[in-house]
Design a protein around this motif. Sequence first.
Motif, short mmCIF file in Angstrom:
data_model
loop_
_atom_site.label_atom_id
_atom_site.label_comp_id
_atom_site.label_asym_id
_atom_site.label_seq_id
_atom_site.Cartn_x
_atom_site.Cartn_y
_atom_site.Cartn_z
N ARG A 91 98.33 85.08 91.90
CA ARG A 91 97.65 85.81 91.80
C ARG A 91 99.44 87.26 92.79
NH1 ARG A 91 96.80 83.34 97.04
NH2 ARG A 91 96.81 84.46 99.18
N PHE A 92 100.54 86.17 93.48
CA PHE A 92 101.62 86.74 93.33
C PHE A 92 102.76 87.14 92.04
CE2 PHE A 92 101.36 84.66 97.72
CZ PHE A 92 100.68 86.04 98.15
N TYR A 99 104.87 89.94 92.17
CA TYR A 99 106.29 89.64 91.56
C TYR A 99 106.35 88.96 90.71
CZ TYR A 99 105.46 91.01 96.51
OH TYR A 99 105.09 91.91 97.62
N GLY A 110 117.08 89.74 93.83
CA GLY A 110 116.10 90.02 93.71
C GLY A 110 115.42 89.87 95.52
N LEU A 111 115.32 88.68 95.78
CA LEU A 111 115.14 88.04 97.18
C LEU A 111 115.49 89.08 98.20
CD1 LEU A 111 112.81 84.86 96.81
CD2 LEU A 111 111.87 87.03 97.12
N TRP A 140 113.92 83.01 102.73
CA TRP A 140 112.81 83.14 101.70
C TRP A 140 112.31 81.47 101.12
CZ3 TRP A 140 109.23 85.85 100.66
CH2 TRP A 140 109.19 87.05 100.68
N PHE A 144 109.57 79.44 101.13
CA PHE A 144 109.39 78.39 99.58
C PHE A 144 109.03 76.95 100.14
CE2 PHE A 144 108.33 81.61 96.82
CZ PHE A 144 109.65 82.37 97.42
N LYS A 147 105.91 75.88 101.96
CA LYS A 147 104.70 76.29 101.08
C LYS A 147 104.72 75.50 99.55
CE LYS A 147 101.58 80.34 99.47
NZ LYS A 147 101.79 81.80 99.88
N TYR A 148 106.16 75.27 98.52
CA TYR A 148 105.82 74.64 97.20
C TYR A 148 106.46 73.53 97.27
CZ TYR A 148 104.25 80.33 96.87
OH TYR A 148 103.97 81.19 96.72
C1 HEM Z 1 106.09 98.39 100.92
C2 HEM Z 1 106.43 97.19 99.94
C3 HEM Z 1 105.97 95.90 100.42
C4 HEM Z 1 104.29 95.49 101.10
C5 HEM Z 1 103.79 96.29 100.93
C6 HEM Z 1 104.43 93.78 100.21
C7 HEM Z 1 103.10 93.20 100.55
C8 HEM Z 1 103.38 92.15 100.29
C9 HEM Z 1 102.02 90.82 100.92
C10 HEM Z 1 100.32 91.87 101.31
C11 HEM Z 1 102.09 90.11 100.05
C12 HEM Z 1 100.97 88.86 100.46
C13 HEM Z 1 101.40 88.17 101.79
C14 HEM Z 1 99.74 86.86 101.63
O1 HEM Z 1 98.96 87.13 100.92
O2 HEM Z 1 100.59 85.66 102.55
C15 HEM Z 1 103.19 89.32 99.83
C16 HEM Z 1 103.76 88.71 99.65
C17 HEM Z 1 104.98 88.42 98.68
N1 HEM Z 1 106.64 89.78 98.50
FE1 HEM Z 1 106.28 91.08 99.02
N2 HEM Z 1 105.81 93.62 99.41
C18 HEM Z 1 106.36 94.04 99.75
C19 HEM Z 1 107.61 94.09 99.56
C20 HEM Z 1 108.17 93.05 98.89
C21 HEM Z 1 109.19 93.33 98.57
C22 HEM Z 1 110.87 94.06 97.83
C23 HEM Z 1 109.53 91.63 98.17
C24 HEM Z 1 111.02 91.11 97.15
C25 HEM Z 1 112.40 91.92 96.92
C26 HEM Z 1 108.67 91.15 98.23
C27 HEM Z 1 108.42 89.54 97.98
C28 HEM Z 1 107.13 88.72 98.01
C29 HEM Z 1 106.67 87.69 98.05
C30 HEM Z 1 107.60 86.52 96.84
C31 HEM Z 1 105.43 87.53 98.41
C32 HEM Z 1 104.52 86.50 97.82
C33 HEM Z 1 105.34 85.17 98.47
C34 HEM Z 1 104.60 84.06 98.97
O3 HEM Z 1 104.51 83.30 97.56
O4 HEM Z 1 104.06 82.79 99.48
N3 HEM Z 1 107.73 92.19 98.91
N4 HEM Z 1 103.62 90.85 99.59
#
Ligand code: HEM
Length: 175
Positions: A91-92, A99, A110-111, A140, A144, A147-148
């Motif tokens: 879903r991500f 993403y 990126g990360l 990060w 990972f 989790k993975y």
């Molecule tokens: C306004 C900015 C952002 C918001 C509000 C946001 C919000 C979120 C939320 C709600 C999740 C889900 C967490 C979950 O359900 O476990 C998530 C996951 C994630 N976010 Fe963001 N995010 C933002 C910016 C970013 C940025 C800039 C990056 C990286 C460059 C990023 C990378 C990720 C990744 C990789 C995941 C997935 C992690 C996984 O695989 O469990 N996010 N983010």
Amino acid sequence: MSETEQTVTFWDELTSPINLVLVAIIVYLVYKIIQSKFESDVEVAPPPKPLPKIRKDLTVAELKNYDGTQPDGRVLLAVNGTIFDVTRGKRFYGPGGPYAAFAGKDATRGLATGEVAASDKEYDDVSDLTSDEIASAKEWEEQFREKYDIVGRLLKPGETPNKYSDDESEDKKSQ
Ligand code: HEM
Ligand SMILES: *[C@@H]1O[C@H](CO)[C@@H](O)[C@H](O)[C@H]1NC(C)=O
């Protein structure tokens, strides 16, 4: 008058207009309850079968195939040379996900920099990152790892893939 009252039978009661309406409502509600039970049974479908684990090293070009658009829907991404199977986080990273830019890509830069974008370089040696960015990428990577599943190493141009024996994978396959 009492004579007519006595002749009011159960059938007369049941078929009086007000009772007919009440019986109809009860029948309708029972039908709805049974129907909703049936529907929720359908919604609780068996969870999708997890894909078999894979263990192999990939080049940047090979990694690109695992962006979730293939029939099996597997999604891989790399962080600092380690390839993770992030299919569970579809879903991500899946098509249309927030993403998705990291799917099938080296996500290190990126990360590290907070940009949801991946370079299309042949190989990104992230040697120009600041120490803060490196720290962010390492965090990060740690997440990972928790989790993975790890698939293997992202190969630099000219590197040869490791051979992973069947014994190393958790579900052994006899050939
Ligand atoms: C306004 C900015 C952002 C918001 C509000 C946001 C919000 C979120 C939320 C709600 C999740 C889900 C967490 C979950 O359900 O476990 C998530 C996951 C994630 N976010 Fe963001 N995010 C933002 C910016 C970013 C940025 C800039 C990056 C990286 C460059 C990023 C990378 C990720 C990744 C990789 C995941 C997935 C992690 C996984 O695989 O469990 N996010 N983010
Ligand atoms: C990547 O891994 C190498 C070797 O383990 C390490 O020296 C480097 O700091 C790491 N870089 C990032 C961005 O995590």
